[in-house]
Scaffold this active site. Structure first.
Site, short mmCIF file in Angstrom:
data_model
loop_
_atom_site.label_atom_id
_atom_site.label_comp_id
_atom_site.label_asym_id
_atom_site.label_seq_id
_atom_site.Cartn_x
_atom_site.Cartn_y
_atom_site.Cartn_z
N CYS A 73 0.83 -1.20 0.00
CA CYS A 73 0.00 0.00 0.00
C CYS A 73 0.86 1.26 0.00
O CYS A 73 2.08 1.19 0.19
CB CYS A 73 -0.87 0.03 1.25
SG CYS A 73 -1.85 -1.47 1.45
N GLY B 34 -1.16 0.58 -4.82
CA GLY B 34 -2.43 -0.04 -4.41
C GLY B 34 -3.56 0.49 -5.25
O GLY B 34 -3.76 1.71 -5.32
N ASN C 99 1.11 0.48 5.80
CA ASN C 99 1.67 -0.28 4.68
C ASN C 99 2.50 -1.41 5.25
O ASN C 99 3.40 -1.17 6.05
CB ASN C 99 2.55 0.64 3.82
CG ASN C 99 3.39 -0.11 2.79
OD1 ASN C 99 4.47 0.32 2.43
ND2 ASN C 99 2.90 -1.23 2.29
N GLY C 100 2.19 -2.63 4.84
CA GLY C 100 2.96 -3.77 5.33
C GLY C 100 2.04 -4.92 5.67
O GLY C 100 0.89 -4.97 5.22
N TYR D 157 10.36 -3.77 -8.44
CA TYR D 157 9.04 -3.60 -9.06
C TYR D 157 8.17 -2.49 -8.44
O TYR D 157 7.61 -1.67 -9.16
CB TYR D 157 8.28 -4.93 -8.99
CG TYR D 157 6.80 -4.83 -9.33
CD1 TYR D 157 6.38 -4.53 -10.62
CD2 TYR D 157 5.83 -5.02 -8.34
CE1 TYR D 157 5.02 -4.43 -10.92
CE2 TYR D 157 4.48 -4.94 -8.64
CZ TYR D 157 4.07 -4.64 -9.92
OH TYR D 157 2.73 -4.53 -10.22
O1 LIG Z 1 4.84 -13.01 -13.56
P1 LIG Z 1 3.67 -12.13 -13.21
O2 LIG Z 1 2.82 -12.74 -12.15
O3 LIG Z 1 2.91 -11.69 -14.41
O4 LIG Z 1 4.25 -10.84 -12.49
C1 LIG Z 1 5.30 -10.07 -12.98
C2 LIG Z 1 4.81 -8.98 -13.90
O5 LIG Z 1 3.87 -8.12 -13.20
C3 LIG Z 1 4.40 -6.81 -13.10
O6 LIG Z 1 3.86 -5.95 -14.10
P2 LIG Z 1 2.57 -5.05 -13.89
O7 LIG Z 1 1.65 -5.22 -15.03
O8 LIG Z 1 1.96 -5.31 -12.54
O9 LIG Z 1 3.07 -3.54 -13.79
P3 LIG Z 1 4.05 -2.61 -14.64
O10 LIG Z 1 3.22 -1.91 -15.68
O11 LIG Z 1 4.57 -1.65 -13.62
O12 LIG Z 1 5.15 -3.40 -15.25
C4 LIG Z 1 5.89 -6.95 -13.30
O13 LIG Z 1 6.45 -5.76 -13.81
C5 LIG Z 1 5.97 -8.07 -14.31
O14 LIG Z 1 5.72 -7.58 -15.61
N1 LIG Z 2 -0.07 -3.93 0.94
C1 LIG Z 2 -0.21 -3.45 2.15
O1 LIG Z 2 0.59 -2.70 2.66
C2 LIG Z 2 -1.45 -3.95 2.88
C3 LIG Z 2 -1.71 -3.36 4.25
C4 LIG Z 2 -2.64 -4.26 5.06
N2 LIG Z 2 -1.99 -5.49 5.40
C5 LIG Z 2 -3.92 -4.51 4.29
O2 LIG Z 2 -4.12 -5.60 3.78
O3 LIG Z 2 -4.72 -3.61 4.17
MG LIG Z 3 5.39 -5.41 -15.63
#
Ligand SMILES: O=P(O)(O)OC[C@H]1O[C@H](OP(=O)(O)OP(=O)(O)O)[C@H](O)[C@@H]1O
Ligand SMILES: NC(=O)CC[C@H](N)C(=O)O
Ligand SMILES: [Mg+2]
Length: 504
Positions: free
Chosen positions: A2, A28, A101-102, A256
């Site tokens: 988050c 998020g 967040n966490g 990421y």
């Molecule tokens: O193997 P997977 O389960 O598919 O996860 C990995 C993929 O998901 C993410 O992209 P995402 O579309 O979330 O966001 P981005 O546009 O920031 O790359 C990440 O950058 C990879 O492309």
């Molecule tokens: N990704 C997060 O930081 C999640 C915060 C919290 N554990 C929730 O589920 O709302």
């Molecule tokens: Mg991606």
């Protein structure tokens, strides 16, 4: 993962918090919330959806006050119901609202202690639980006001009880704003200020981009185990509230999660991704000496900076062969596999001319479930590629994450129980190469050599909080695998959405 934000200002903060949340949206996409303090009352708006959809003009008008918090949610605990959107609220002592967040790893132990303390937790959210631990500790001071040292004592007690990852910010009516980071500093938290004619305003946020967007200057990162308290007159107090803090930030923020224009713990996220490209490019040169790659193509959006650097290392052209639909969000943080799968093709489309008759190297930051790589390789072949090679800037992800990334189930990870050759076959690539863990760590550490260790459990299976055993992981898998979450989603309408009853 988050995003959180908190501001103690001298003028209305609703628009500043909204702006900060829009630049934290990548952390998020499920729910968003803002709470402000208007005189002696909290004003709250939270709901499922993106920031731009959750806050209408009528809500913004209601969010009056010079102090406030904001949150964008990607659920890692409890359900995705709007009643678990954040910030959370308790009315005693004083009235406290918190954003987190966490992810907490001792939820079950803490929930039992709540019953003994006669505190009611209305949802299955670990963040509501954490708020109640804080409230319980503050309640112990039988006074009508709180001093900074009492607040720091309460955070110290919280740090002794709560395990897992947390960067949190709370508002206490009539007292001020307190923000704190877990003793390992797993999740990021940055502190900033803005000097105005009326006095200095302070802001905390998950990433420095949020400070930039709201016109605040970055002061520093909140240290692991540290708490920062700002009273409503704008006085800043800080204290170390953990007995043995250790800095072990999550490496996946750099791979990421975070935006490239953020600096986290002194490390430029962009710079770390360029370094990842340099290291992986060097490995490719070493291990695929006689390769026949014609062109390097990123899988937008996160891998673009990495792929460009790989192309430079290999002295090959870099081409944007996929176009990203700007109206589709991040697929990895979408709630269910069906939606994630459908969204890859909605989000990315190939430009045939960049593939036709070529041997392409596709680059991604990571392969988690393999949802993206499997489909994108197929798309590259459909677009006419002769051979499709694949490079991942992160090593094989084989273990669940328990610190705020929703990867609860090893069986859902494509690299779990598979070697590189098996993964290659599974995703249908002609060749597959992963970054080595030492290279990944070195790439990130270059920005801040004082960080000795990173939180890398998804690659190693070693959990820094030392409370995560196989039994814990089995239970997590049982309760949060994709099927379990789908079943839970059906029950969500029965949740009490107390927070919105008066203010639809
Ligand atoms: O193997 P997977 O389960 O598919 O996860 C990995 C993929 O998901 C993410 O992209 P995402 O579309 O979330 O966001 P981005 O546009 O920031 O790359 C990440 O950058 C990879 O492309
Ligand atoms: N990704 C997060 O930081 C999640 C915060 C919290 N554990 C929730 O589920 O709302
Ligand atoms: Mg991606």
């Amino acid at each position: 993962m988050c995003g959180i934000v908190g501001i103690v200002g001298h003028a209305p903060v609703n628009q500043l918090i909204y702006d900060a949340l829009t630049v934290l949206q990548h952390r998020g996409q499920d729910a968003a919330g803002i709470v402000t303090v208007d005189d002696q009352a909290f004003r709250l708006r939270k709901a499922n959806g993106l920031v731009k959809d959750v806050f209408e003009i009528k809500h913004m008008h209601r969010l009056q006050g010079n102090t406030g918090l904001g949150h964008v949610r990607y659920p890692t605990a409890g359900s995705a119901s709007s009643s678990e959107a954040q910030p959370f609220y308790v009315n005693s002592p004083f009235g406290i609202s918190l954003a987190h967040n966490g992810n907490l790893t001792n939820y079950h132990e803490l929930i039992e202690s709540m019953a003994v303390m006669r505190r009611h937790i209305n949802t299955s959210s670990d963040s509501e639980l954490m708020l109640n631990v804080l409230a319980h500790e503050l309640q112990k001071f039988d006074t009508l006001t709180l001093s900074p040292s009492q607040i720091f004592t309460a955070v110290t007690k919280l740090n002794e009880q709560v395990r897992g990852a947390y960067a949190s910010v709370a508002l206490i009516i009539g007292i001020g704003m307190v923000a704190f980071r877990d003793p390992f500093g797993i999740r990021p938290l940055v502190l900033g200020r803005k000097v105005t004619a009326a006095g200095t305003e302070y802001m905390v946020a998950s990433e420095s981009v949020a400070l930039d967007a709201s016109g605040f200057e970055t002061m520093r990162d909140v240290a692991p185990g540290e708490a920062v308290f700002i009273d409503f007159d704008g006085n800043l107090f800080t204290e170390q509230c953990a007995h043995k803090p250790q800095h072990v930030p999550c490496i996946f923020e750099y791979v990421y999660f975070a935006r490239p224009d953020s600096t986290i713990d002194g490390i430029s996220v962009y710079g770390s991704r360029v370094n990842m490209g340099r290291k992986l490019g060097a490995k490719l040169k070493r291990e695929w000496e006689d390769n026949d790659i014609d062109v390097v193509i990123p899988i937008p959006e996160t891998s673009c900076d990495i792929a460009l650097q790989i192309a430079n290392e290999l002295d090959l052209p870099y081409r944007q062969g996929f176009v990203k639909n700007r109206y589709i969000g991040r697929t990895f943080i979408m709630p269910g596999q069906i939606e994630r799968k459908k969204s890859v093709r909605r989000k990315l489309n190939a430009i045939n001319v960049e593939f036709k008759g070529k041997n392409v190297l596709l680059v991604d930051d990571s392969i988690v479930r393999g949802t993206t790589s499997e489909q994108i390789i197929e798309m590259a072949r459909d677009a006419g590629a002769k051979k499709v090679y694949f490079a991942s800037a992160a090593p094989e992800i084989r273990f669940p994450n328990v610190y705020g990334i929703d990867m609860p189930s090893p069986n859902e990870l494509i690299a779990h129980g598979r070697d590189v050759e098996e993964i290659r076959r599974q995703i249908g690539a002609d060749g597959l190469i992963f970054q080595d863990i030492d290279d990944l760590e070195a790439a990130v550490r270059e920005g801040n050599p004082s960080i000795a260790h990173f939180e890398t459990s998804v690659f190693s299976g070693r959990y820094v909080t030392a409370d995560v055993d196989q039994n814990y992981l089995d239970k997590l898998n049982e309760s949060r695998n994709d099927n379990a979450k789908t079943a839970k989603a059906g029950e969500q309408s029965s949740n009490l959405e107390i927070h919105n009853v008066c203010h639809p």
